[in-house]
Write a protein that holds these residues in place. Structure first.
Motif, PDB file in Angstrom:
ATOM      1  N   PRO A 208       0.849  -1.208   0.130  1.00 50.86           N
ATOM      2  CA  PRO A 208       0.019  -0.128  -0.081  1.00 50.86           C
ATOM      3  C   PRO A 208       0.726   1.444   0.100  1.00 50.86           C
ATOM      4  N   TRP A 209       0.368   2.369  -0.455  1.00 53.21           N
ATOM      5  CA  TRP A 209       1.237   3.558  -0.903  1.00 53.21           C
ATOM      6  C   TRP A 209       0.390   4.532  -0.312  1.00 53.21           C
ATOM      7  N   LEU A 210       1.010   5.575   0.217  1.00 62.27           N
ATOM      8  CA  LEU A 210       0.691   7.140   0.265  1.00 62.27           C
ATOM      9  C   LEU A 210       1.328   7.915  -0.157  1.00 62.27           C
TER      10      LEU A 210
ATOM     11  N   ASP B  96       0.027  21.067  -4.360  1.00 61.47           N
ATOM     12  CA  ASP B  96       0.299  20.186  -3.322  1.00 61.47           C
ATOM     13  C   ASP B  96      -1.026  19.147  -3.292  1.00 61.47           C
ATOM     14  N   ARG B  97      -0.692  17.912  -3.261  1.00 59.22           N
ATOM     15  CA  ARG B  97      -1.640  16.973  -3.004  1.00 59.22           C
ATOM     16  C   ARG B  97      -1.392  15.792  -2.193  1.00 59.22           C
ATOM     17  N   ALA B  98      -2.310  14.849  -2.030  1.00 63.39           N
ATOM     18  CA  ALA B  98      -2.123  13.585  -1.397  1.00 63.39           C
ATOM     19  C   ALA B  98      -2.926  12.481  -2.153  1.00 63.39           C
ATOM     20  N   PHE B  99      -2.298  11.404  -2.441  1.00 64.89           N
ATOM     21  CA  PHE B  99      -2.722  10.192  -3.203  1.00 64.89           C
ATOM     22  C   PHE B  99      -2.505   9.034  -2.532  1.00 64.89           C
ATOM     23  N   SER B 100      -3.460   7.959  -2.653  1.00 68.68           N
ATOM     24  CA  SER B 100      -3.137   6.672  -2.043  1.00 68.68           C
ATOM     25  C   SER B 100      -3.478   5.565  -2.910  1.00 68.68           C
ATOM     26  N   ASP B 101      -3.136   4.389  -3.004  1.00 66.37           N
ATOM     27  CA  ASP B 101      -3.820   3.222  -3.598  1.00 66.37           C
ATOM     28  C   ASP B 101      -5.064   2.536  -2.852  1.00 66.37           C
TER      29      ASP B 101
ATOM     30  N   VAL C  81     -16.068  -5.302   8.547  1.00 73.27           N
ATOM     31  CA  VAL C  81     -17.066  -5.634   7.748  1.00 73.27           C
ATOM     32  C   VAL C  81     -17.334  -4.494   6.717  1.00 73.27           C
ATOM     33  N   ALA C  82     -17.294  -3.336   7.258  1.00 69.15           N
ATOM     34  CA  ALA C  82     -17.608  -1.841   6.246  1.00 69.15           C
ATOM     35  C   ALA C  82     -16.267  -1.939   5.193  1.00 69.15           C
ATOM     36  N   ALA C  83     -15.358  -2.400   5.676  1.00 67.07           N
ATOM     37  CA  ALA C  83     -14.261  -1.822   4.792  1.00 67.07           C
ATOM     38  C   ALA C  83     -14.332  -3.069   3.807  1.00 67.07           C
ATOM     39  N   GLN C  84     -14.734  -4.279   4.027  1.00 64.73           N
ATOM     40  CA  GLN C  84     -14.836  -5.343   3.180  1.00 64.73           C
ATOM     41  C   GLN C  84     -16.074  -5.164   2.172  1.00 64.73           C
ATOM     42  N   LEU C  85     -17.145  -4.482   2.590  1.00 66.07           N
ATOM     43  CA  LEU C  85     -18.067  -4.319   1.739  1.00 66.07           C
ATOM     44  C   LEU C  85     -17.827  -3.017   0.911  1.00 66.07           C
ATOM     45  N   ARG C  86     -16.913  -2.225   1.347  1.00 67.55           N
ATOM     46  CA  ARG C  86     -16.395  -0.999   0.435  1.00 67.55           C
ATOM     47  C   ARG C  86     -15.858  -1.592  -0.987  1.00 67.55           C
TER      48      ARG C  86
ATOM     49  N   LEU D 139      -8.304   1.412   1.954  1.00 67.41           N
ATOM     50  CA  LEU D 139      -9.214   0.416   2.767  1.00 67.41           C
ATOM     51  C   LEU D 139      -8.825   0.317   4.225  1.00 67.41           C
ATOM     52  N   GLN D 140      -7.418   0.409   4.482  1.00 65.23           N
ATOM     53  CA  GLN D 140      -6.948   0.155   5.658  1.00 65.23           C
ATOM     54  C   GLN D 140      -7.206   1.564   6.266  1.00 65.23           C
TER      55      GLN D 140
END
Length: 187
Positions: free
Chosen positions: A38-40, A98-103, A182-187, A108-109
């Motif tokens: 995972p990347w930020l 200036d920005r922020a991105f993640s995968d 459960v919410a993270a998995q449903l997303r 999800l985490q």
């Protein structure tokens, strides 16, 4: 981190030179694919994506296209800036550089991460703050969507998520962690 979560947090300061930015995008893309964790990514990208990213409305088409292609090839998702839009100021000119991105796996985490612009001090740039809003305001309520009931095997999926979820905590905190899982998995 207590959870043992392994990720890459990348700070970016992109050159104003287009050729150097293209090299940066290429090298970051190579790194992203070489280390599939995972990347930020946060920083000064010195490029805009849309006309609204500059108060003048100017858009460098080759630069924005190269930037967009880089983001797409790395499957990066932009965090929206809460409360304001521009991050760079000089006289009457304003830009969002200036920005922020993640995968998706980082998102999800850490699904409650927010991005805020801090006050500008000695630079033309405003510092950015990436933080977990749950740590600031407590847990948000679990929201159930009726449309989930229309999915085949929904009950079995929920049971699987529930029993696979967090078991390391006791009591009420375990319940909250299971709901979050459960919410993270449903997303």
């Amino acid at each position: 981190m207590q959870s043992g979560f392994i990720c890459a947090i990348v700070g970016v300061y992109a050159s104003c030179s287009m050729l150097e930015k293209w090299d940066l995008w290429k090298n970051l893309c190579i790194l992203k694919h070489a280390f599939p964790i995972p990347w930020l990514m946060v920083g000064d990208f010195n490029e805009t994506l849309n006309q609204i990213d500059r108060s003048s409305g100017y858009l460098h088409i080759k630069g924005s296209s190269a930037f967009r292609n880089f983001l797409d090839s790395c499957h990066l998702i932009e965090y929206q800036l809460a409360g304001s839009y521009f991050t760079w100021f000089r006289n009457r000119l304003m830009s969002k550089l200036d920005r922020a991105f993640s995968d998706e796996s980082f998102l999800l985490q850490f699904s409650n991460v927010m991005l805020h612009r801090l006050p500008r001090e000695m630079s033309y740039h405003c510092p950015l703050l990436v933080f977990d809003c749950l740590l600031e305001s407590g847990y948000s309520p679990f929201k159930f969507l009726d449309c989930w009931l229309q999915f085949p095997n929904f009950k079995n999926i929920i049971k699987g998520f529930w029993f696979d979820g967090c078991t390391a905590f006791l009591g009420r905190f375990r319940f909250i962690k299971k709901l979050s899982f459960v919410a993270a998995q449903l997303r």
